[in-house]
Design a protein around this motif. Structure first.
Motif, PDB file in Angstrom:
ATOM      1  N   ALA A  10      49.075  39.493  50.812  1.00  0.00           N
ATOM      2  CA  ALA A  10      48.296  40.384  51.685  1.00  0.00           C
ATOM      3  C   ALA A  10      47.130  40.966  50.892  1.00  0.00           C
ATOM      4  O   ALA A  10      47.287  41.371  49.745  1.00  0.00           O
ATOM      5  N   GLY A  11      45.969  41.001  51.503  1.00  0.00           N
ATOM      6  CA  GLY A  11      44.776  41.534  50.854  1.00  0.00           C
ATOM      7  C   GLY A  11      44.049  40.527  49.980  1.00  0.00           C
ATOM      8  O   GLY A  11      43.033  40.854  49.396  1.00  0.00           O
ATOM      9  N   SER A  12      44.576  39.320  49.866  1.00  0.00           N
ATOM     10  CA  SER A  12      43.925  38.270  49.080  1.00  0.00           C
ATOM     11  C   SER A  12      43.490  37.146  50.005  1.00  0.00           C
ATOM     12  O   SER A  12      44.100  36.924  51.051  1.00  0.00           O
ATOM     13  N   VAL A  13      42.443  36.465  49.609  1.00  0.00           N
ATOM     14  CA  VAL A  13      41.987  35.285  50.332  1.00  0.00           C
ATOM     15  C   VAL A  13      41.719  34.187  49.310  1.00  0.00           C
ATOM     16  O   VAL A  13      41.491  34.458  48.128  1.00  0.00           O
ATOM     17  N   ILE A  14      41.767  32.955  49.767  1.00  0.00           N
ATOM     18  CA  ILE A  14      41.489  31.830  48.875  1.00  0.00           C
ATOM     19  C   ILE A  14      39.991  31.754  48.641  1.00  0.00           C
ATOM     20  O   ILE A  14      39.210  31.680  49.584  1.00  0.00           O
ATOM     21  N   LYS A  15      39.604  31.809  47.378  1.00  0.00           N
ATOM     22  CA  LYS A  15      38.189  31.664  47.037  1.00  0.00           C
ATOM     23  C   LYS A  15      37.863  30.189  46.840  1.00  0.00           C
ATOM     24  O   LYS A  15      36.885  29.689  47.361  1.00  0.00           O
ATOM     25  N   SER A  16      38.728  29.493  46.082  1.00  0.00           N
ATOM     26  CA  SER A  16      38.473  28.073  45.846  1.00  0.00           C
ATOM     27  C   SER A  16      39.759  27.385  45.416  1.00  0.00           C
ATOM     28  O   SER A  16      40.673  28.019  44.895  1.00  0.00           O
ATOM     29  N   VAL A  17      39.814  26.078  45.672  1.00  0.00           N
ATOM     30  CA  VAL A  17      40.905  25.227  45.208  1.00  0.00           C
ATOM     31  C   VAL A  17      40.254  23.954  44.686  1.00  0.00           C
ATOM     32  O   VAL A  17      39.419  23.353  45.364  1.00  0.00           O
ATOM     33  N   PHE A  44      41.998  33.110  43.765  1.00  0.00           N
ATOM     34  CA  PHE A  44      42.073  34.049  44.879  1.00  0.00           C
ATOM     35  C   PHE A  44      41.045  35.151  44.701  1.00  0.00           C
ATOM     36  O   PHE A  44      40.698  35.531  43.588  1.00  0.00           O
ATOM     37  N   MET A  45      40.563  35.666  45.821  1.00  0.00           N
ATOM     38  CA  MET A  45      39.676  36.821  45.831  1.00  0.00           C
ATOM     39  C   MET A  45      40.472  37.955  46.460  1.00  0.00           C
ATOM     40  O   MET A  45      41.158  37.766  47.465  1.00  0.00           O
ATOM     41  N   TYR A  46      40.387  39.127  45.864  1.00  0.00           N
ATOM     42  CA  TYR A  46      41.061  40.279  46.438  1.00  0.00           C
ATOM     43  C   TYR A  46      40.295  41.543  46.082  1.00  0.00           C
ATOM     44  O   TYR A  46      39.438  41.548  45.202  1.00  0.00           O
ATOM     45  N   GLY A  47      40.615  42.603  46.785  1.00  0.00           N
ATOM     46  CA  GLY A  47      39.918  43.854  46.536  1.00  0.00           C
ATOM     47  C   GLY A  47      40.805  45.040  46.828  1.00  0.00           C
ATOM     48  O   GLY A  47      41.839  44.922  47.492  1.00  0.00           O
ATOM     49  N   THR A  72      37.760  41.478  43.067  1.00  0.00           N
ATOM     50  CA  THR A  72      38.016  40.515  42.001  1.00  0.00           C
ATOM     51  C   THR A  72      37.705  39.119  42.523  1.00  0.00           C
ATOM     52  O   THR A  72      38.122  38.756  43.614  1.00  0.00           O
ATOM     53  N   ASN A  73      36.938  38.359  41.742  1.00  0.00           N
ATOM     54  CA  ASN A  73      36.496  37.001  42.108  1.00  0.00           C
ATOM     55  C   ASN A  73      35.695  36.995  43.413  1.00  0.00           C
ATOM     56  O   ASN A  73      35.964  36.199  44.315  1.00  0.00           O
ATOM     57  N   PHE A 111      37.822  53.057  56.869  1.00  0.00           N
ATOM     58  CA  PHE A 111      36.860  52.330  56.044  1.00  0.00           C
ATOM     59  C   PHE A 111      37.429  50.946  55.743  1.00  0.00           C
ATOM     60  O   PHE A 111      38.636  50.788  55.554  1.00  0.00           O
ATOM     61  N   TYR A 112      36.548  49.933  55.700  1.00  0.00           N
ATOM     62  CA  TYR A 112      36.945  48.535  55.510  1.00  0.00           C
ATOM     63  C   TYR A 112      36.188  47.955  54.329  1.00  0.00           C
ATOM     64  O   TYR A 112      34.976  48.121  54.233  1.00  0.00           O
ATOM     65  N   LEU A 113      36.897  47.220  53.451  1.00  0.00           N
ATOM     66  CA  LEU A 113      36.267  46.509  52.337  1.00  0.00           C
ATOM     67  C   LEU A 113      36.207  45.031  52.700  1.00  0.00           C
ATOM     68  O   LEU A 113      37.245  44.397  52.908  1.00  0.00           O
ATOM     69  N   TYR A 114      34.987  44.502  52.802  1.00  0.00           N
ATOM     70  CA  TYR A 114      34.767  43.087  53.149  1.00  0.00           C
ATOM     71  C   TYR A 114      34.067  42.359  52.012  1.00  0.00           C
ATOM     72  O   TYR A 114      33.258  42.942  51.292  1.00  0.00           O
ATOM     73  N   ASN A 115      34.364  41.073  51.903  1.00  0.00           N
ATOM     74  CA  ASN A 115      33.585  40.183  51.056  1.00  0.00           C
ATOM     75  C   ASN A 115      33.532  38.836  51.739  1.00  0.00           C
ATOM     76  O   ASN A 115      34.574  38.293  52.137  1.00  0.00           O
ATOM     77  N   ASN A 116      32.328  38.311  51.897  1.00  0.00           N
ATOM     78  CA  ASN A 116      32.110  37.005  52.517  1.00  0.00           C
ATOM     79  C   ASN A 116      32.764  36.912  53.905  1.00  0.00           C
ATOM     80  O   ASN A 116      33.286  35.884  54.286  1.00  0.00           O
ATOM     81  N   GLY A 117      32.759  38.020  54.636  1.00  0.00           N
ATOM     82  CA  GLY A 117      33.338  38.045  55.973  1.00  0.00           C
ATOM     83  C   GLY A 117      34.841  38.230  55.999  1.00  0.00           C
ATOM     84  O   GLY A 117      35.445  38.304  57.071  1.00  0.00           O
ATOM     85  N   ASP A 118      35.482  38.319  54.839  1.00  0.00           N
ATOM     86  CA  ASP A 118      36.938  38.487  54.768  1.00  0.00           C
ATOM     87  C   ASP A 118      37.291  39.952  54.526  1.00  0.00           C
ATOM     88  O   ASP A 118      36.739  40.591  53.622  1.00  0.00           O
ATOM     89  N   LEU A 119      38.239  40.466  55.312  1.00  0.00           N
ATOM     90  CA  LEU A 119      38.732  41.829  55.126  1.00  0.00           C
ATOM     91  C   LEU A 119      39.699  41.827  53.952  1.00  0.00           C
ATOM     92  O   LEU A 119      40.723  41.137  53.977  1.00  0.00           O
ATOM     93  N   LEU A 120      39.368  42.601  52.905  1.00  0.00           N
ATOM     94  CA  LEU A 120      40.208  42.655  51.714  1.00  0.00           C
ATOM     95  C   LEU A 120      41.099  43.891  51.687  1.00  0.00           C
ATOM     96  O   LEU A 120      42.185  43.853  51.108  1.00  0.00           O
TER      97      LEU A 120
END
Length: 168
Positions: A10-17, A44-47, A72-73, A111-120
């Protein structure tokens, strides 16, 4: 071809594989033909976002919360948004921020923290109103001549906009 389902916390998204001549579709990574040892690397990207609750002065309409975040990332630049005063208002941007002040009204503000359209991450700020202090120096003095009138006086209280006097 081997298929791997990648499940971020939870709170992480795949940045690259990368690795094994594979391709990523959503959370599914399909490798190419494996004819020798190979390695699949997942980044993984997370915040994280933290806020502070605040108190509104009796005569005020907002108070300031303090926002701190980090990504992060990241992919590009992160942003912290809120729906106050209007939907999508940007409270801060950058892949990190510390002690960023933002005015909020009484009640709950998310308040929402987003990166690249992903909610972190997301946090709720609770803003409460501070009641005025009790007036001091209260005196009640009967008027002369038995008229039944009592003169009342007191030292005003900071932030008070009115007073209610009760008999009895």
């Amino acid at each position: 071809f081997p298929v791997t389902i990648i499940s971020p916390n939870a709170g992480s998204v795949i940045k690259s594989v990368t690795g094994c001549s594979g391709s990523l579709s959503g959370n599914t990574y399909t490798t190419g033909a494996i004819t020798a040892n190979c390695t699949v690397t997942v980044t993984f990207m997370y915040g994280s976002l933290t806020t502070t609750n605040c108190s509104i002065a009796a005569s005020g309409s907002t108070c300031n919360t303090s926002l701190t975040w980090s990504t992060t990332n990241p992919i590009g630049t992160s942003s912290v948004t809120t729906n106050y005063p209007i939907a999508g208002s940007v409270a801060g941007s950058g892949n990190s921020g510390s002690g960023v002040s933002y005015a909020v009204p009484e009640g709950n503000t998310i308040f929402y923290l987003y990166n690249n359209g992903d909610l972190l991450d997301q946090e709720t700020v609770v803003a409460t109103r501070t009641a005025p202090t009790t007036p001091t120096g209260l005196t009640a003095t009967p008027s002369t001549c038995g008229t039944g009138i009592v003169n009342v006086s007191w030292n005003s209280s900071s932030g008070a906009t009115s007073y209610t006097l009760r008999d009895g």
